[in-house]
Design a protein around this motif. Structure first.
Motif, PDB file in Angstrom:
ATOM      1  N   MET A  34       0.850  -1.196   0.000  1.00  0.00           N
ATOM      2  CA  MET A  34       0.000   0.000   0.000  1.00  0.00           C
ATOM      3  C   MET A  34       0.881   1.239   0.000  1.00  0.00           C
ATOM      4  O   MET A  34       1.947   1.244   0.633  1.00  0.00           O
ATOM      5  N   TRP A  35       0.448   2.282  -0.702  1.00  0.00           N
ATOM      6  CA  TRP A  35       1.210   3.527  -0.754  1.00  0.00           C
ATOM      7  C   TRP A  35       0.295   4.663  -1.198  1.00  0.00           C
ATOM      8  O   TRP A  35      -0.858   4.451  -1.553  1.00  0.00           O
ATOM      9  N   GLY A  36       0.805   5.877  -1.145  1.00  0.00           N
ATOM     10  CA  GLY A  36       0.077   7.033  -1.634  1.00  0.00           C
ATOM     11  C   GLY A  36       0.520   7.376  -3.044  1.00  0.00           C
ATOM     12  O   GLY A  36       1.719   7.390  -3.337  1.00  0.00           O
ATOM     13  N   GLU A  37      -0.449   7.646  -3.920  1.00  0.00           N
ATOM     14  CA  GLU A  37      -0.119   7.938  -5.318  1.00  0.00           C
ATOM     15  C   GLU A  37      -1.001   9.085  -5.810  1.00  0.00           C
ATOM     16  O   GLU A  37      -2.210   9.108  -5.516  1.00  0.00           O
ATOM     17  N   PRO A  38      -0.427  10.053  -6.544  1.00  0.00           N
ATOM     18  CA  PRO A  38      -1.232  11.184  -7.028  1.00  0.00           C
ATOM     19  C   PRO A  38      -2.337  10.736  -7.972  1.00  0.00           C
ATOM     20  O   PRO A  38      -2.125   9.867  -8.817  1.00  0.00           O
ATOM     21  N   ASP A  39      -3.516  11.348  -7.823  1.00  0.00           N
ATOM     22  CA  ASP A  39      -4.593  11.063  -8.767  1.00  0.00           C
ATOM     23  C   ASP A  39      -4.469  11.994  -9.965  1.00  0.00           C
ATOM     24  O   ASP A  39      -3.433  12.657 -10.148  1.00  0.00           O
ATOM     25  N   SER A  40      -5.510  12.106 -10.762  1.00  0.00           N
ATOM     26  CA  SER A  40      -5.435  12.873 -12.008  1.00  0.00           C
ATOM     27  C   SER A  40      -5.217  14.361 -11.781  1.00  0.00           C
ATOM     28  O   SER A  40      -4.754  15.071 -12.674  1.00  0.00           O
ATOM     29  N   ILE A  41      -5.555  14.868 -10.579  1.00  0.00           N
ATOM     30  CA  ILE A  41      -5.340  16.293 -10.306  1.00  0.00           C
ATOM     31  C   ILE A  41      -4.214  16.522  -9.292  1.00  0.00           C
ATOM     32  O   ILE A  41      -4.051  17.627  -8.773  1.00  0.00           O
ATOM     33  N   GLY A  42      -3.457  15.465  -9.011  1.00  0.00           N
ATOM     34  CA  GLY A  42      -2.273  15.626  -8.178  1.00  0.00           C
ATOM     35  C   GLY A  42      -2.457  15.413  -6.693  1.00  0.00           C
ATOM     36  O   GLY A  42      -1.510  15.583  -5.918  1.00  0.00           O
ATOM     37  N   ASN A  43      -3.656  15.022  -6.250  1.00  0.00           N
ATOM     38  CA  ASN A  43      -3.891  14.754  -4.832  1.00  0.00           C
ATOM     39  C   ASN A  43      -3.479  13.324  -4.487  1.00  0.00           C
ATOM     40  O   ASN A  43      -3.878  12.379  -5.176  1.00  0.00           O
ATOM     41  N   ALA A  44      -2.689  13.163  -3.439  1.00  0.00           N
ATOM     42  CA  ALA A  44      -2.243  11.829  -3.040  1.00  0.00           C
ATOM     43  C   ALA A  44      -3.429  11.018  -2.536  1.00  0.00           C
ATOM     44  O   ALA A  44      -4.212  11.481  -1.711  1.00  0.00           O
ATOM     45  N   ARG A  45      -3.559   9.802  -3.028  1.00  0.00           N
ATOM     46  CA  ARG A  45      -4.623   8.869  -2.640  1.00  0.00           C
ATOM     47  C   ARG A  45      -3.991   7.535  -2.283  1.00  0.00           C
ATOM     48  O   ARG A  45      -3.031   7.108  -2.923  1.00  0.00           O
ATOM     49  N   LEU A  46      -4.529   6.854  -1.274  1.00  0.00           N
ATOM     50  CA  LEU A  46      -4.013   5.542  -0.923  1.00  0.00           C
ATOM     51  C   LEU A  46      -4.433   4.516  -1.966  1.00  0.00           C
ATOM     52  O   LEU A  46      -5.600   4.452  -2.354  1.00  0.00           O
ATOM     53  N   VAL A  47      -3.464   3.732  -2.431  1.00  0.00           N
ATOM     54  CA  VAL A  47      -3.746   2.641  -3.355  1.00  0.00           C
ATOM     55  C   VAL A  47      -3.133   1.372  -2.778  1.00  0.00           C
ATOM     56  O   VAL A  47      -2.230   1.426  -1.942  1.00  0.00           O
TER      57      VAL A  47
END
Length: 460
Positions: free
Chosen positions: A188-201
């Motif tokens: 598990m880690w944090g990854e930027p979404d399409s607008i640059g906000n970090a989201r847990l994946v």
């Protein structure tokens, strides 16, 4: 060429949008062409707000107080912020109130910003009413870019990875860090979404050894801000992570969420409160169950390129300080972490630190000899995991029976393959005999595995 008033308006708007770096750039450019600007109270106000953001709190207070004294009512917003960062919540509330009254009357921008500041203030005030009583046994100043690599965690807690250590190379670029479990089949880690906000994946390892395409965790974890720095407990259902979302009291706060072991759904996350969280950024809480200690990072001490990492003793049951304790604020902000010590147990803390220091985080992982599920997503993977000698012996008997069953099954599969080509009676009889034999072997396997669980005292 912009007038001084236009420059101030532009810089002020950038402040309210949170773009302090650009606000300072606008101000510096204007001052370079006209040095008299530096004597303006508006200059002091904007520069003071920028100094606050840079962590120069004393200089910020000096500039903002001067600006307020000279009639700049905007300064109340950032003087309130300074009071908030100093845990002076009553003063912060009063100053925010003065700022709101000003923007309402003058019809100026800023109402949205002060509403967010007030929301954080309410969250902090509520947290101050239930500060957990913990013992912090160490405080470390560590490089902010890879501080988590200094966490001394046993193999059972999993590992905290630098981006370049992630097996999914195509996702390394957007990650700050990643968590991988002991079995190395969940990450598990944090990854930027399409607008640059970090989201847990998260991703799981498939049977062929490849990793599943990462999936974003539910919005209940990611709503309202950035989400990053995950740590999953060995039970596979308790997740700690950091978020700037709606329940944060300022910057990143640490949250805990439980996951339904059956459905995989997350329940409503909870802010872990003070002293773990503060008006500053707090993140990357990890727990070592074997030694009963936890780690977390914070920038509340403003150490430049370093962050403070605290090592603390994990409570079996939460106990809060009395809300009327005269030292409550000091214990919440951790003015002196040694104030959490019980003096008659200092030797115990030293022994604990020595024990933690002996953890070899670079040790080779024990070989995976088998996968025996033991509940809550955990597995025994080698004989060293067993506590009972009798259970270890029973496991060896069980694995020997597994091999016998595999040999029988292999013979049966070969007969199934041959039978359409040779339907002789002896082949048919051999198939019937082996089918009965493997059915009996399967019953034996169930019995032997149950015996392993019984001797190890594992509920299944």
């Amino acid at each position: 060429m912009l007038s001084f008033a236009d420059v101030i308006d532009d810089a002020r708007q950038l402040l309210l949008e949170g773009d302090y770096w650009q606000a300072r750039k606008v101000l510096d450019k204007a001052a370079a062409s006209n040095s008299k600007i530096k004597s303006s109270p508006q200059y002091s106000y904007i520069l003071g707000a920028c100094e606050l953001e840079d962590g120069n709190l004393e200089e910020a207070k000096k500039l903002l107080s001067e600006a307020k004294k000279r009639g700049v009512k905007d300064a109340n917003l950032y003087l309130g912020r300074l009071a908030f960062l100093n845990y002076d919540f009553d003063t912060a509330s009063d100053l925010y109130g003065e700022f709101k009254e000003y923007v309402d009357k003058a019809k100026r921008n800023g109402a949205e910003t002060v509403r967010e500041f007030e929301r954080q203030l309410v969250s902090a005030e509520n947290a101050l009413g239930r500060v957990e009583e913990i013992v912090i046994i160490d405080s470390l100043a560590l490089p902010s870019d890879k501080f988590f690599k200094y966490y001394k965690l046993p193999a059972s807690a999993g590992k905290l990875l630098l981006p370049e250590e992630m097996p999914l190379k195509e996702h390394q670029g957007g990650a700050v860090m990643a968590y991988i479990n002991e079995g190395k089949d969940f990450m598990m880690w944090g990854e930027p979404d399409s607008i640059g906000n970090a989201r847990l994946v998260e991703s799981v390892k498939l049977l062929d050894g490849s990793w599943q395409e990462p999936t974003e965790t539910p919005s209940i974890l990611n709503k309202g801000g950035y989400a990053d720095f995950p740590f999953m407990m060995p039970d596979g259902v308790t997740l700690y992570y950091a978020s700037t979302g709606n329940d944060s009291m300022g910057g990143y706060d640490i949250f805990v969420a439980s996951r339904d072991a059956t459905t995989g759904e997350y329940l409503q996350p909870l802010n872990v409160g003070m002293p773990f969280n503060s008006p500053y950024d707090d993140y990357m809480l990890a727990i070592d169950e074997e030694n009963g200690v936890g780690w977390w990072a914070t920038d509340r001490n403003r150490l430049g390129d370093n962050v403070t990492v605290y090592v603390y003793l994990v409570n079996e049951l939460r106990k809060n300080y009395d809300a009327d304790d005269e030292n409550l604020v000091e214990m919440a902000r951790l003015t002196n972490y040694k104030a959490t010590w019980k003096q008659d147990e200092v030797a115990k803390y030293e022994d604990m630190l020595s024990q933690i220091d002996d953890i070899d985080t670079n040790a080779e992982d024990a070989p995976v000899e088998f996968m025996l599920p033991v509940g809550k997503g955990n597995y025994y993977t080698n004989f060293d995991n067993f506590k009972s000698r009798e259970a270890k012996k029973a496991m060896k008997d069980y694995l020997a029976a597994v091999k016998e069953a595999e040999i029988t099954d292999k013979k049966l599969q070969e007969l199934y393959r041959r039978y359409p080509l040779n339907k002789a009676d002896n082949v048919k009889q051999d198939i019937i005999r082996l089918e009965k034999e493997i059915e009996q072997q399967r019953k034996t396997l169930i019995s032997k595995r149950s015996e392993v669980y019984r001797l190890e005292n594992i509920s299944k």
